[in-house]
Design an enzyme around this catalytic site. Structure first.
Site, PDB file in Angstrom:
ATOM      1  N   ASN A 125      -4.609   6.710   6.845  1.00  0.00           N
ATOM      2  CA  ASN A 125      -4.513   6.353   5.485  1.00  0.00           C
ATOM      3  C   ASN A 125      -5.829   7.491   4.493  1.00  0.00           C
ATOM      4  OD1 ASN A 125      -5.889   3.594   3.690  1.00  0.00           O
ATOM      5  ND2 ASN A 125      -4.617   4.940   3.343  1.00  0.00           N
ATOM      6  N   GLU A 139      -1.186  -2.862 -21.844  1.00  0.00           N
ATOM      7  CA  GLU A 139      -0.876  -3.784 -20.928  1.00  0.00           C
ATOM      8  C   GLU A 139       0.945  -3.969 -20.559  1.00  0.00           C
ATOM      9  OE1 GLU A 139      -1.646  -3.979 -17.672  1.00  0.00           O
ATOM     10  OE2 GLU A 139      -1.072  -5.702 -17.009  1.00  0.00           O
ATOM     11  N   HIS A 170       0.694   6.260 -37.998  1.00  0.00           N
ATOM     12  CA  HIS A 170       0.538   7.420 -37.454  1.00  0.00           C
ATOM     13  C   HIS A 170       1.216   8.711 -36.765  1.00  0.00           C
ATOM     14  CE1 HIS A 170      -2.782   7.119 -40.158  1.00  0.00           C
ATOM     15  NE2 HIS A 170      -2.809   5.818 -39.938  1.00  0.00           N
ATOM     16  N   LYS A 219       3.501  -2.720 -17.705  1.00  0.00           N
ATOM     17  CA  LYS A 219       4.371  -3.638 -17.074  1.00  0.00           C
ATOM     18  C   LYS A 219       5.765  -3.366 -16.901  1.00  0.00           C
ATOM     19  CE  LYS A 219       2.013  -5.386 -15.012  1.00  0.00           C
ATOM     20  NZ  LYS A 219       0.457  -4.670 -14.907  1.00  0.00           N
ATOM     21  N   LYS A 241       0.021  -0.708  -4.572  1.00  0.00           N
ATOM     22  CA  LYS A 241      -0.451  -1.487  -5.264  1.00  0.00           C
ATOM     23  C   LYS A 241      -2.386  -1.002  -4.967  1.00  0.00           C
ATOM     24  CE  LYS A 241      -1.569  -5.931  -6.336  1.00  0.00           C
ATOM     25  NZ  LYS A 241      -1.522  -5.830  -7.758  1.00  0.00           N
ATOM     26  N   ARG A 277       0.842  -1.350  -0.140  1.00  0.00           N
ATOM     27  CA  ARG A 277      -0.111   0.231   0.068  1.00  0.00           C
ATOM     28  C   ARG A 277       0.690   1.156   0.062  1.00  0.00           C
ATOM     29  NH1 ARG A 277      -5.112  -1.079   1.116  1.00  0.00           N
ATOM     30  NH2 ARG A 277      -5.234   1.147   2.040  1.00  0.00           N
TER      31      ARG A 277
HETATM   32  C1  G6P Z   1      -2.617   0.897  -9.096  1.00  0.00           C
HETATM   33  C2  G6P Z   1      -1.940  -0.876  -9.309  1.00  0.00           C
HETATM   34  C3  G6P Z   1      -2.389  -1.278 -10.495  1.00  0.00           C
HETATM   35  C4  G6P Z   1      -4.144  -1.408 -10.842  1.00  0.00           C
HETATM   36  C5  G6P Z   1      -4.705  -0.306 -10.622  1.00  0.00           C
HETATM   37  C6  G6P Z   1      -5.828  -0.380 -10.170  1.00  0.00           C
HETATM   38  O1  G6P Z   1      -2.462   1.883  -9.765  1.00  0.00           O
HETATM   39  O2  G6P Z   1      -0.808  -0.295  -9.005  1.00  0.00           O
HETATM   40  O3  G6P Z   1      -1.390  -2.512 -10.658  1.00  0.00           O
HETATM   41  O4  G6P Z   1      -3.861  -1.966 -12.067  1.00  0.00           O
HETATM   42  O5  G6P Z   1      -3.899   0.665  -9.113  1.00  0.00           O
HETATM   43  O6  G6P Z   1      -5.864  -0.930  -9.252  1.00  0.00           O
HETATM   44  P1  G6P Z   1      -7.318  -1.646  -9.099  1.00  0.00           P
HETATM   45  O7  G6P Z   1      -7.537  -2.723  -6.986  1.00  0.00           O
HETATM   46  O8  G6P Z   1      -8.662  -1.071  -9.078  1.00  0.00           O
HETATM   47  O9  G6P Z   1      -8.036  -3.272  -9.438  1.00  0.00           O
END
Ligand code: G6P
Length: 610
Positions: free
Chosen positions: A100, A483, A506, A487, A605, A27
């Site tokens: 938080n 994606e 383009h 990554k 995350k 987190r």
């Molecule tokens: C953050 C994470 C991503 C994730 C996104 C959406 O940016 O780093 O890996 O895809 O949040 O998160 P969620 O839990 O809503 O899928």
């Protein structure tokens, strides 16, 4: 964002809190801190950086106690340093708060408190909370009442825990917009941002709702609302195990989670594929399945990787159900007063089920009367609970910040939903059966791709020093290009762009030279010949090429520098396979650059701030 954990009981809270914080580091990991009450005195140890650094510091400082709180931070207001690290004190240093979320009116509150002589030492929004609580304590209110009164003045979001040295038999926890659970033990209780932090100690969980404040003692708790209404809370027994959230011998959670995909996908499909009937059974959608099939439009809203899954979902749903489908970033959806009709169905996809923008978009759509549906991984998460109906992806806990197995599970669930709706509409039994049969083969095909790990690692070694990358795909594989690029960006800090292969002409083609490699997602499907032309165009400009290609494609080897050959499947399921080599490529490049794969800089995350 940020992770919070609290303990009250007979044990020394310090190791419990440190272990909890390690589980919550996904987190945020900008700073970490502990606050403990010992002999009616608040003690704090905090540090910039990860929990491991705090742990090291604790080797030199003696700290123990039976009541304590811990925080791991993802900075929003104020740079990551020790002063801005939580817990935060009040001026008389007898009260501690971890928080938080974001206090949106903190500047107004701060100015008001400063007029009464309160001194602020940090740049955080959070520091107003201990001072505000203090302003009620000095008027003679109890800690619980003071927290309620303080929170009724606060605008924004919070998951917080408060401890006070004059009431050392309790901690106060409150939630609005940031996740928080209570763990019930034997003569000990816990509070945490999520269950992973306390799973080693209890499986008896109480989910707190927005607007709730709980007074937690070691052997009981009292739950009320901020406005002092008493509430009954249900205790849930959860099934998650510690094994599920450990690294299991892998060097990184990300690699473990990539390798787990044959299994996580089986779990997403378990009991849901009706092979004979050529359809799927999704218990969570049963009550709304007819309404869903008759909806005039489907909207999918999400963030990050989940948004990419939504794009694949759009292709699946439109191809097979013929229901117009749109995909929108949750952050855009919520702020632009979108047109939402009562016969729209809106899916909110979220691994964590806690992403602030996705949750807010869901609430907006629900207010407008749409059928709001969740596709979540985290059981009991806010999005799962606030949706009218939905489907869990059952990928198991995902700890690595870069999402991998959650993505492929989302694609599987979207395929199951497509099958369900399409069969209710006009898809034939034969077509339904062939999709269902093909879905069943996917886990084995992924296992086959995972065997290419060493080959992909060798390719990664060749490309680890490049500064830019292009990812190109067509049709179903365009979202996979996005994606794959995401990554790489997230964990290797290499700039990468995903593009529809044909759009490359383009603009991006101007960037191509021998220093700008391209990854082509080029399985043998109906767009294959076109994508070969795009490969030629890059080749002509000296760009190096990696291709994700079909295992029976020999022709492509003459055109590209490296090919990664994968099994074939039907078009709608292809992204579940093509993304796997891209996950491994990003992983190995980041490892070879010596980067912290599981905790990339600046990311978290679960993004529970807007
Ligand atoms: C953050 C994470 C991503 C994730 C996104 C959406 O940016 O780093 O890996 O895809 O949040 O998160 P969620 O839990 O809503 O899928």
């Amino acid at each position: 964002m940020c992770g919070i954990v609290g303990y009250i009981g007979d044990k020394n809270c310090v190791p419990i809190l440190i272990n909890g914080l390690k589980r919550l580091e996904y987190r945020g990991y900008d700073s970490a801190g502990l606050g403990v009450i010992i002999n009616h005195e608040c003690r704090v140890v905090k540090n910039k950086g990860q929990v491991a650094l705090l742990e090291k510091k604790l080797e030199e400082v003696s700290l123990s106690g039976n009541l304590g709180i811990g925080h791991t931070r993802w900075a929003t207001h104020g740079v990551p340093n020790e002063i801005n690290a939580h817990p935060h004190f009040n001026s008389s240093k007898n009260l501690l708060v971890i928080h938080n979320g974001i206090i949106e009116n903190y500047q107004t509150l701060k100015a008001g408190l400063q007029k009464f002589g309160y001194k602020f030492i940090s740049d955080t929004d959070s520091e107003v909370i201990p001072h505000l609580i203090d302003s009620f304590l000095i008027k003679g209110h109890s800690l619980f009442k003071s927290v309620q009164l303080a929170l009724s003045e606060v605008e924004g979001t919070y998951g917080l825990i408060v401890i006070y040295d004059e009431e050392p038999d309790r901690m106060i926890a409150a939630r609005k917009g940031s996740p928080l659970v209570l763990g019930i033990g034997d003569k000990e209780n816990f509070v945490a941002s999520d269950v992973s932090a306390i799973l080693a100690h209890t499986k008896q969980i109480v989910y707190l709702e927005d607007g709730e404040v709980v007074e937690v003692f070691k052997d009981h708790f009292i739950a009320k609302t901020v406005l002092d209404k008493e509430i009954e809370k249900e205790v849930h027994e959860i099934t998650m195990t510690l094994d599920e959230i450990d690294k299991g011998g892998f060097a990184h959670f990300m690699l473990k989670e990539i390798m787990e995909q044959p299994e996580s996908i089986c779990n997403s499909m378990r009991g849901r594929l009706l092979l004979d009937k050529g359809t799927s059974k999704l218990g969570g959608l049963e009550s709304v399945a007819d309404r869903l099939a008759s909806s005039s439009r489907i909207i999918i809203s999400a963030c990050g990787t989940s948004w990419h899954a939504g794009l694949v979902g759009e292709y699946m749903l439109e191809q097979f159900t013929r229901i117009p489908t749109e995909v929108e970033y949750a952050s855009e959806f919520r702020y632009r007063n979108p047109v939402v009709n009562k016969d729209d169905a809106i899916f909110f996809i979220s691994q964590s089920g806690e992403t602030a923008d996705t949750l807010a978009a869901l609430r907006e759509a629900k207010d407008k009367g749409a059928l709001v549906l969740g596709i979540c991984n985290a059981v009991g998460s806010s999005i799962a609970r606030e949706s009218i109906a939905g489907v869990y992806t059952h990928a198991g806990p995902e700890i690595g910040v870069a999402s991998t197995k959650a993505f492929t599970s989302q694609l599987v669930v979207l395929a199951l939903i497509t099958l369900l709706i399409a069969r209710k509409k006009n898809m034939s039994l034969v077509d339904g059966k062939s999709i269902a049969e093909e879905l069943k083969t996917i886990p084995d095909k992924i296992s086959k791709i995972l065997k290419l790990n060493d080959t992909i690692e060798e390719i990664a070694a060749e490309f680890k020093d490049v500064k830019n990358f292009l990812y190109l795909g067509r049709g179903y594989n365009f979202p996979v290009a996005l994606e794959g690029a995401l990554k790489l960006k997230e964990i290797s800090y290499i700039h990468a762009e995903g593009y529809p292969a044909a759009e490359m002409k383009h603009g991006p083609i101007a960037l191509i030279d021998e220093n700008m490699p391209a990854v082509f997602i080029a399985p043998k499907d109906s767009t294959y010949e076109k994508i070969i032309s795009n490969i030629e165009e890059i080749k002509a400009r000296k760009g190096r090429i990696i291709a994700i290609a079909s295992e029976n494609d020999d022709k492509i080897d003459n055109l590209v520098d490296y090919s990664i050959k994968i099994p074939d499947t039907i078009r709608m399921l292809m992204p579940i396979l093509t993304v796997i080599p891209l996950q491994l490529l990003a992983y190995h490049i980041a490892v070879k650059k010596g980067l912290n794969v599981d905790q990339p800089r600046n990311l978290a995350k679960s993004v529970t701030v807007e």
